[in-house]
Write a protein that holds these residues in place. Structure first.
Motif: not given
Length: 440
Positions: A223, A286, A304, A306
């Motif tokens: 991130a 992120p 994560v 994005v």
């Protein structure tokens, strides 16, 4: 009836309805704001169509027929949902709709219940005219814009396209002032290529961290790398016009126009620097990091999300290349999932733009329209996907520069002044009557 009073009253009522869209199907509750608008237009000659693709996710389409079937029609495309607001970070109740000292406070005051309210007032005014305009005026108050429009304009485009004329439309995100001589006019928006990073680690006991492959740490580093990645600036002719309208010193202007030095000079734009960066770069942000479920267990997997926004001319292969460059050797532990793809869209000049320019010029004789992109997504893209022309519209007092305006989108203490509501309502009425003008 006073149009600006009606706009203020509608805005306050819709803010109080708290049609909060958190992205889940059962959120939103836009039927509440649909009811307010149905009440406002009741008793007029507007034809009404109500759609509800999911319980509570109501969109309403009002059509005021013109007298000339050959005349162009105009769609006013306003959404009725808002994003969540945390009252702990606001100085006002975000859902009070309070009017204090000439200012309306609450979530949606800028994005975009203000303009939706003005659209309703203008539509009701046209629908009460004894003589119709030449072309049809259609006001679509749609659900779910804040979560991708799968129950709103997107659903209508896919399932009930006959409800809207798709040739010309006005929607949100314009009307802020740039320098001493320009007002923003949104002609396009960036593309969106969201990605999900699936991180692979190795589970283990948290009491023995040495040498562990902790998926939470890999996700955190991923991130940070994505956030710190700096794609090259890619300014275009709209950026040059935007910079030159700023009334900056020559050295600052030159620095902002040079791709090699642009980032170093963004601070000259003040509060609008973030928006300026977004207008000139592919951005990777992120937004969601998830890992672990128990305090004493090293997580073996993580995720994560994005948010990637791309400029006109940039496709998802370029977006993925930038993402992979940001991750570097961490790619060994990551699988990238594509969550969607939407290329940038934009509209060229048209007679509708001329009508907007005329209306803005009558309110601010010393200002010109400044065509620009918007960094976020709007329902204008559905019009453009069907071959139509769509613009972002609005008009604010000269106290509203781009920095102040953009800061309040999804921000704390969202508000709008009554004078700007008057300007927007009057200018929109001007545009509608000019564009759909009676040609008999």
């Amino acid at each position: 009836m006073n149009p600006v009073d009606d706009t203020v009253d509608l805005l306050s009522a819709m803010i109080r309805n708290a049609c909060v869209n958190d992205g889940t199907p059962d959120s939103g509750g836009e039927q509440r704001n649909a009811g307010v608008l149905l009440d406002h237009l009741s008793g007029t000659r507007a034809e009404v169509e109500v759609v509800e693709p999911h319980p509570g996710r109501v969109s309403v389409v009002f059509r005021v027929p013109g007298h000339d079937r050959e005349a162009p029609a105009l769609t006013l495309l306003g959404h009725t949902d808002v994003v969540p607001a945390d009252p702990r970070t606001w100085s006002q109740d975000p859902f009070s709709g309070a009017v204090r000292d000439g200012v309306v406070w609450g979530r949606g005051a800028i994005d975009m219940l203000n303009l939706t309210s003005a659209m309703a007032v203008v539509t009701a005014t046209v629908a009460r005219r004894s003589e119709p305009l030449a072309g049809d005026l259609v006001f679509a108050a749609v659900a779910d814009e804040e979560a991708g429009s799968r129950f709103g304009a997107g659903w209508i485009a896919r399932n009930r396209p006959e409800l809207l004329p798709w040739d010309y439309a006005l929607t949100e995100s314009a009307g802020a002032h740039v320098g001493s001589g320009a007002v923003t006019f949104t002609v396009g928006e960036k593309g969106s290529f969201p990605r999900r990073l699936h991180v692979r680690g190795r589970s283990g006991h948290a009491s023995m961290p040495w040498g562990a492959r902790n998926a939470a740490l890999i996700a955190a580093e991923a991130a940070v790398r994505v956030a710190r990645h700096r794609p090259a600036a890619r300014p275009d002719e709209r950026w040059e016009a935007y910079v030159r309208a700023q009334d900056l010193p020559p050295a600052a202007t030159a620095g902002l126009l040079d791709p090699a030095t642009l980032d170093d000079h963004l601070h000259h734009l003040g509060e609008a620097a973030r928006f300026g960066h977004a207008l000139t770069h592919l951005t990777l942000t992120p937004t969601v990091v998830r890992a672990g479920g128990k305090l004493n267990v090293i997580p073996g997997t993580a995720v994560v999300d994005v948010d990637i926004r791309a400029l006109p001319g940039q496709d998802e292969s370029e977006a993925d290349a930038e993402l992979h460059a940001a991750l570097g050797e961490l790619k060994e532990f990551i699988t990238v999932e594509r969550l969607g793809a939407r290329t940038a869209s934009q509209s060229g000049a048209s007679r509708l733009q001329d009508a907007v320019a005329g209306a803005v010029g009558r309110c601010f004789p010393d200002r010109r329209l400044l065509p620009s992109l918007t960094a976020g997504g709007t329902d204008a893209r559905f019009v453009r996907e069907r071959g139509g022309t769509a613009y972002g519209f609005g008009l604010y007092t000269s106290a509203w520069d781009v920095g102040r305006y953009r800061r309040l989108f999804h921000g704390d203490d969202e508000h709008v002044d009554v004078e700007s509501l008057r300007l927007t309502t009057d200018a929109l009425q001007d545009v509608v009557e000019s564009f759909l003008g009676d040609t008999r």
